[in-house]
Design a protein around this motif. Structure first.
Motif, PDB file in Angstrom:
ATOM      1  N   GLY A   1      -4.986   3.776 -14.726  1.00 47.12           N
ATOM      2  CA  GLY A   1      -4.646   4.003 -13.320  1.00 47.12           C
ATOM      3  C   GLY A   1      -3.209   3.647 -12.991  1.00 47.12           C
ATOM      4  N   ILE A   2      -2.352   3.549 -14.006  1.00 47.62           N
ATOM      5  CA  ILE A   2      -0.926   3.365 -13.725  1.00 47.62           C
ATOM      6  C   ILE A   2      -0.133   4.419 -14.509  1.00 47.62           C
ATOM      7  CG2 ILE A   2      -1.281   0.876 -13.448  1.00 47.62           C
ATOM      8  CD1 ILE A   2       0.445   0.454 -15.990  1.00 47.62           C
ATOM      9  N   GLU A   3       1.111   4.596 -14.117  1.00 49.52           N
ATOM     10  CA  GLU A   3       2.004   5.488 -14.872  1.00 49.52           C
ATOM     11  C   GLU A   3       2.696   4.673 -15.947  1.00 49.52           C
ATOM     12  OE1 GLU A   3       3.004   8.852 -14.054  1.00 49.52           O
ATOM     13  OE2 GLU A   3       1.192   8.818 -12.796  1.00 49.52           O
ATOM     14  N   TYR A   4       2.986   5.307 -17.070  1.00 48.08           N
ATOM     15  CA  TYR A   4       3.770   4.628 -18.096  1.00 48.08           C
ATOM     16  C   TYR A   4       5.119   5.332 -18.221  1.00 48.08           C
ATOM     17  CZ  TYR A   4      -0.302   1.906 -19.334  1.00 48.08           C
ATOM     18  OH  TYR A   4      -1.356   1.025 -19.287  1.00 48.08           O
ATOM     19  N   ALA A   5       6.186   4.544 -18.226  1.00 47.99           N
ATOM     20  CA  ALA A   5       7.540   5.117 -18.268  1.00 47.99           C
ATOM     21  C   ALA A   5       8.130   4.961 -19.660  1.00 47.99           C
ATOM     22  CB  ALA A   5       8.418   4.415 -17.238  1.00 47.99           C
ATOM     23  N   LYS A   6       9.209   5.721 -19.930  1.00 44.89           N
ATOM     24  CA  LYS A   6       9.784   5.656 -21.278  1.00 44.89           C
ATOM     25  C   LYS A   6      10.883   4.603 -21.397  1.00 44.89           C
ATOM     26  CE  LYS A   6      13.319   9.357 -21.207  1.00 44.89           C
ATOM     27  NZ  LYS A   6      13.750   9.139 -19.846  1.00 44.89           N
ATOM     28  N   ASP A   7      11.353   4.108 -20.258  1.00 44.26           N
ATOM     29  CA  ASP A   7      12.334   3.020 -20.294  1.00 44.26           C
ATOM     30  C   ASP A   7      12.358   2.338 -18.919  1.00 44.26           C
ATOM     31  OD1 ASP A   7      14.135   4.340 -18.527  1.00 44.26           O
ATOM     32  OD2 ASP A   7      14.917   5.516 -20.204  1.00 44.26           O
ATOM     33  N   PRO A   8      13.096   1.222 -18.796  1.00 45.01           N
ATOM     34  CA  PRO A   8      13.082   0.479 -17.527  1.00 45.01           C
ATOM     35  C   PRO A   8      13.580   1.317 -16.351  1.00 45.01           C
ATOM     36  CG  PRO A   8      14.071  -0.860 -19.261  1.00 45.01           C
ATOM     37  CD  PRO A   8      13.844   0.499 -19.843  1.00 45.01           C
ATOM     38  N   TYR A   9      14.508   2.241 -16.612  1.00 49.87           N
ATOM     39  CA  TYR A   9      15.121   2.994 -15.514  1.00 49.87           C
ATOM     40  C   TYR A   9      14.180   4.068 -14.996  1.00 49.87           C
ATOM     41  CZ  TYR A   9      18.739   0.178 -17.400  1.00 49.87           C
ATOM     42  OH  TYR A   9      19.427  -0.926 -17.837  1.00 49.87           O
ATOM     43  N   GLU A  10      13.454   4.689 -15.926  1.00 57.40           N
ATOM     44  CA  GLU A  10      12.437   5.655 -15.477  1.00 57.40           C
ATOM     45  C   GLU A  10      11.352   4.916 -14.690  1.00 57.40           C
ATOM     46  OE1 GLU A  10      10.949   9.085 -18.041  1.00 57.40           O
ATOM     47  OE2 GLU A  10       9.097   7.930 -17.770  1.00 57.40           O
ATOM     48  N   ALA A  11      10.974   3.715 -15.166  1.00 59.90           N
ATOM     49  CA  ALA A  11       9.952   2.928 -14.455  1.00 59.90           C
ATOM     50  C   ALA A  11      10.418   2.599 -13.039  1.00 59.90           C
ATOM     51  CB  ALA A  11       9.648   1.639 -15.229  1.00 59.90           C
ATOM     52  N   ALA A  12      11.714   2.294 -12.911  1.00 57.30           N
ATOM     53  CA  ALA A  12      12.232   1.817 -11.622  1.00 57.30           C
ATOM     54  C   ALA A  12      12.468   2.937 -10.607  1.00 57.30           C
ATOM     55  CB  ALA A  12      13.543   1.063 -11.848  1.00 57.30           C
ATOM     56  N   ALA A  13      12.424   4.194 -11.056  1.00 57.42           N
ATOM     57  CA  ALA A  13      12.757   5.301 -10.140  1.00 57.42           C
ATOM     58  C   ALA A  13      11.867   5.266  -8.895  1.00 57.42           C
ATOM     59  CB  ALA A  13      12.599   6.636 -10.876  1.00 57.42           C
ATOM     60  N   ARG A  14      12.454   5.241  -7.744  1.00 57.56           N
ATOM     61  CA  ARG A  14      11.793   5.227  -6.417  1.00 57.56           C
ATOM     62  C   ARG A  14      10.955   3.976  -6.153  1.00 57.56           C
ATOM     63  NH1 ARG A  14      11.005   9.529  -8.849  1.00 57.56           N
ATOM     64  NH2 ARG A  14       8.756   9.216  -9.116  1.00 57.56           N
TER      65      ARG A  14
ATOM     66  N   ARG B   1       0.830  -1.217   0.000  1.00 57.68           N
ATOM     67  CA  ARG B   1       0.000   0.000   0.000  1.00 57.68           C
ATOM     68  C   ARG B   1       0.859   1.260   0.000  1.00 57.68           C
ATOM     69  NH1 ARG B   1      -4.933   0.831  -0.202  1.00 57.68           N
ATOM     70  NH2 ARG B   1      -5.344  -1.383   0.168  1.00 57.68           N
ATOM     71  N   GLY B   2       0.582   2.117  -0.991  1.00 54.70           N
ATOM     72  CA  GLY B   2       1.315   3.383  -1.079  1.00 54.70           C
ATOM     73  C   GLY B   2       2.750   3.236  -1.562  1.00 54.70           C
ATOM     74  N   ARG B   3       3.147   2.019  -1.908  1.00 50.02           N
ATOM     75  CA  ARG B   3       4.533   1.801  -2.357  1.00 50.02           C
ATOM     76  C   ARG B   3       4.549   1.631  -3.875  1.00 50.02           C
ATOM     77  NH1 ARG B   3       6.319  -3.005   1.478  1.00 50.02           N
ATOM     78  NH2 ARG B   3       8.457  -2.500   0.847  1.00 50.02           N
ATOM     79  N   LYS B   4       5.666   1.976  -4.455  1.00 47.36           N
ATOM     80  CA  LYS B   4       5.743   1.948  -5.917  1.00 47.36           C
ATOM     81  C   LYS B   4       6.309   0.615  -6.427  1.00 47.36           C
ATOM     82  CE  LYS B   4       7.690   4.164  -9.899  1.00 47.36           C
ATOM     83  NZ  LYS B   4       8.535   5.177 -10.478  1.00 47.36           N
ATOM     84  N   VAL B   5       5.616   0.028  -7.384  1.00 50.95           N
ATOM     85  CA  VAL B   5       6.081  -1.208  -8.012  1.00 50.95           C
ATOM     86  C   VAL B   5       6.230  -0.948  -9.514  1.00 50.95           C
ATOM     87  CG1 VAL B   5       5.552  -3.627  -8.494  1.00 50.95           C
ATOM     88  CG2 VAL B   5       4.894  -2.639  -6.292  1.00 50.95           C
ATOM     89  N   ALA B   6       7.382  -1.321 -10.080  1.00 48.58           N
ATOM     90  CA  ALA B   6       7.618  -1.124 -11.514  1.00 48.58           C
ATOM     91  C   ALA B   6       7.461  -2.458 -12.241  1.00 48.58           C
ATOM     92  CB  ALA B   6       9.023  -0.575 -11.731  1.00 48.58           C
TER      93      ALA B   6
ATOM     94  N   ASP C   1      -5.054  -3.393  -6.593  1.00 46.84           N
ATOM     95  CA  ASP C   1      -6.057  -3.731  -5.565  1.00 46.84           C
ATOM     96  C   ASP C   1      -5.443  -3.687  -4.165  1.00 46.84           C
ATOM     97  OD1 ASP C   1      -7.881  -4.080  -7.571  1.00 46.84           O
ATOM     98  OD2 ASP C   1      -7.862  -6.280  -7.528  1.00 46.84           O
ATOM     99  N   ALA C   2      -4.142  -4.023  -4.095  1.00 52.68           N
ATOM    100  CA  ALA C   2      -3.472  -4.041  -2.792  1.00 52.68           C
ATOM    101  C   ALA C   2      -2.927  -2.665  -2.435  1.00 52.68           C
ATOM    102  CB  ALA C   2      -2.344  -5.073  -2.806  1.00 52.68           C
ATOM    103  N   GLY C   3      -3.204  -1.670  -3.278  1.00 53.85           N
ATOM    104  CA  GLY C   3      -2.825  -0.286  -2.930  1.00 53.85           C
ATOM    105  C   GLY C   3      -1.497   0.168  -3.491  1.00 53.85           C
ATOM    106  N   ALA C   4      -0.870  -0.635  -4.346  1.00 51.79           N
ATOM    107  CA  ALA C   4       0.427  -0.240  -4.902  1.00 51.79           C
ATOM    108  C   ALA C   4       0.259   0.854  -5.951  1.00 51.79           C
ATOM    109  CB  ALA C   4       1.124  -1.452  -5.521  1.00 51.79           C
ATOM    110  N   GLU C   5       1.288   1.655  -6.109  1.00 48.49           N
ATOM    111  CA  GLU C   5       1.347   2.600  -7.228  1.00 48.49           C
ATOM    112  C   GLU C   5       2.210   1.936  -8.298  1.00 48.49           C
ATOM    113  OE1 GLU C   5       2.973   6.151  -5.543  1.00 48.49           O
ATOM    114  OE2 GLU C   5       1.366   6.194  -4.055  1.00 48.49           O
ATOM    115  N   VAL C   6       1.610   1.672  -9.446  1.00 48.40           N
ATOM    116  CA  VAL C   6       2.307   0.864 -10.446  1.00 48.40           C
ATOM    117  C   VAL C   6       2.791   1.745 -11.605  1.00 48.40           C
ATOM    118  CG1 VAL C   6       2.090  -1.089 -12.048  1.00 48.40           C
ATOM    119  CG2 VAL C   6       0.888  -1.136  -9.839  1.00 48.40           C
TER     120      VAL C   6
END
Ligand code: NAD
Length: 437
Positions: A368-381, A314-319, A346-351
């Motif tokens: 309801g998710i963010e889309y990144a331009k590469d794996p490293y941008e996705a992985a940030a934080r 919950r409230g944590r970021k998953v890439a 559903d479990a509250g993650a920010e994806v």
């Protein structure tokens, strides 16, 4: 041969261009005007390696044309292929044949001279009979034969598969000599190349396609269950797969444990086979179980990610890396990523998601998710990085760069593309499928 391909999707477009490349005169037809307009401009509406070049080459050679106008195309054809979609019918899981039957009606009214009408779409047993009935009812004068010719190509390797198939299955009924001769001519270049042409009855041919897909889906599901057992007993599923796969009776293909099968074929085709079998009072229990086990598995993979983070996202970021159902395609239909992302949300993650080719299609199916331009941008934080699809560009990730940008260095490798020691030596925690921790 003059060929019309009804439906210019993954199968119709690839088959059409390959037939043109064999030297046939091909028209690819689609109801979707934007698709045909794009093709006419030389733009390819799907991502499939090698397709753009092959289309350009055959258009330039004058053997491949695109249209939305059925009348002239069908009237001038020796063979008309139906390659329209047969998705799961909403509500009951049967194959939705409305596109196939609509195409049959449209074809019927425009037939001229002896024409072979071929169902290339994956269709349940008996569909050829109904296509034949529809054509005869719509145009009693028509001189035609209805043939089944299921397609076995795989997205991502579609051209190679089409041009070098393990076999070509052709189902012909009644006195099908004329149809058989036409189909032999259509596939002559492959036949000369020693690809076996297997002639069967029409119903048998229709069933072969479903039996093949169900068997492969069962094989994947079997090794996935072995992977779960491996995790419980401390064994390694990759060694189990190798150990059984070297047995020639089993074979090593389709024994890669992962997040469950998805895509535009296995989920809908296994379900449609289950429904056909139930309707004929001959249930296929192994396939029913395969469907149920695979459905469960996708969310279970989401839970596996949550467990790897310590149990609370919950409230944590998953890439999430890889959204398509497999690499080298932009196809998102029934991709396991959809259910995995949903479970995380559903479990509250920010994806945050990233895919090399599937982002446009993903945006239509996963919101309801963010889309990144590469794996490293996705992985940030992020507090977990999850590999869902084994694209080549994820096989050599820069772990130092990832570690510097992630909040917690954790890799959940649902495709087993890394070895644990390769990842942990960079200071990462690592979880994979069916391999000892
Ligand atoms: P798709 O959705 O990519 O393409 C189908 C196309 O048919 C669409 O462009 C649609 O606009 C068009 N269409 C529908 N009705 C039409 C009509 N009446 N006239 C003209 N065009 C029409 O589907 P696909 O993935 O190519 O699958 C087609 C069939 O092939 C399905 O039965 C599928 O199960 C089977 N198949 C698919 C694959 C695969 O890897 N995609 C492999 C083997 C078999």
């Amino acid at each position: 041969m003059k060929i019309t391909m009804i439906g210019a999707g993954y199968v119709g477009l690839v088959s059409g261009v390959c037939f043109a490349d064999f030297g046939h005169d091909v028209v690819c037809l689609d109801k979707d005007e934007s698709k045909i307009a794009a093709l006419k401009k030389g733009e390819i509406p799907i991502f499939e390696p090698g397709l753009a070049q092959l289309v350009a080459h055959n258009v330039a050679a004058g053997r491949l044309n695109f249209t939305t106008e059925l009348t002239a195309a069908v009237a001038g054809s020796d063979v008309v292929f139906i390659a329209v979609g047969t998705p799961s019918r909403r509500g009951d899981g049967h194959a939705d044949l409305s596109y196939v039957y609509a195409a049959a009606r449209e074809i019927a009214a425009n037939l001229s001279g002896f024409t072979v009408v071929v169902t290339k779409s994956t269709v349940p047993v008996g569909t050829g009979d109904e296509v034949e009935r529809i054509i005869r009812e719509t145009n009693p004068e028509a001189d035609f034969a209805v043939v089944s010719n299921p397609e076995f190509l795989r997205e991502g390797a579609a051209i190679e598969d089409f041009k070098r198939p393990d076999r070509i299955v052709i189902g012909v009924d009644g006195n099908g000599d004329r149809a058989r001769a036409v189909m032999t001519e259509v596939y002559r270049p492959l036949y000369l190349n020693q690809s076996p042409l297997l002639f069967t009855s029409r119903r048998t041919s229709e069933l072969i396609k479903y039996a093949g897909n169900a068997f492969l889906a069962m094989k994947i599901t079997f090794i996935n269950e072995m992977a779960d057992l491996c995790e419980k007993v401390g064994a390694n599923v990759q060694d189990v797969a190798r150990g059984i796969g070297l047995d020639g009776r089993i074979g090593s293909k389709f024994l890669h444990a992962g997040p469950g099968y998805g895509g535009s074929c296995f989920p809908k085709d296994t379900l449609a086979l289950v429904k056909t079998a139930q309707d004929h009072d001959s249930p296929v229990r192994l396939v029913e179980t395969t469907v149920a086990v695979n459905d469960n598995r996708k969310r279970a993979m989401g839970r596996k990610v949550i467990a790897a983070t310590g149990g609370d996202v919950r409230g944590r970021k998953v890439a999430v890396l890889g959204l398509t159902f497999k690499p080298n395609t932009d196809d998102m239909r029934d991709s396991p990523a959809i259910a995995i992302v949903q479970t995380l949300k559903d479990a509250g993650a920010e994806v945050t998601g990233y895919d090399p080719e599937g982002m446009d299609n993903a945006r239509k199916l996963i919101d309801g998710i963010e889309y990144a331009k590469d794996p490293y941008e996705a992985a940030a934080r992020a507090e977990a990085l999850v590999i869902v699809t084994e694209w080549n560009e994820f096989r050599a990730l820069d772990f130092a760069r990832l570690k510097a940008t992630m909040k917690t260095p954790l890799l959940v490798d649902l495709r087993n593309i890394y070895r644990k020691d390769e990842v942990t030596r960079h200071g990462f925690s690592y979880a994979s499928v069916g391999r000892p921790d």
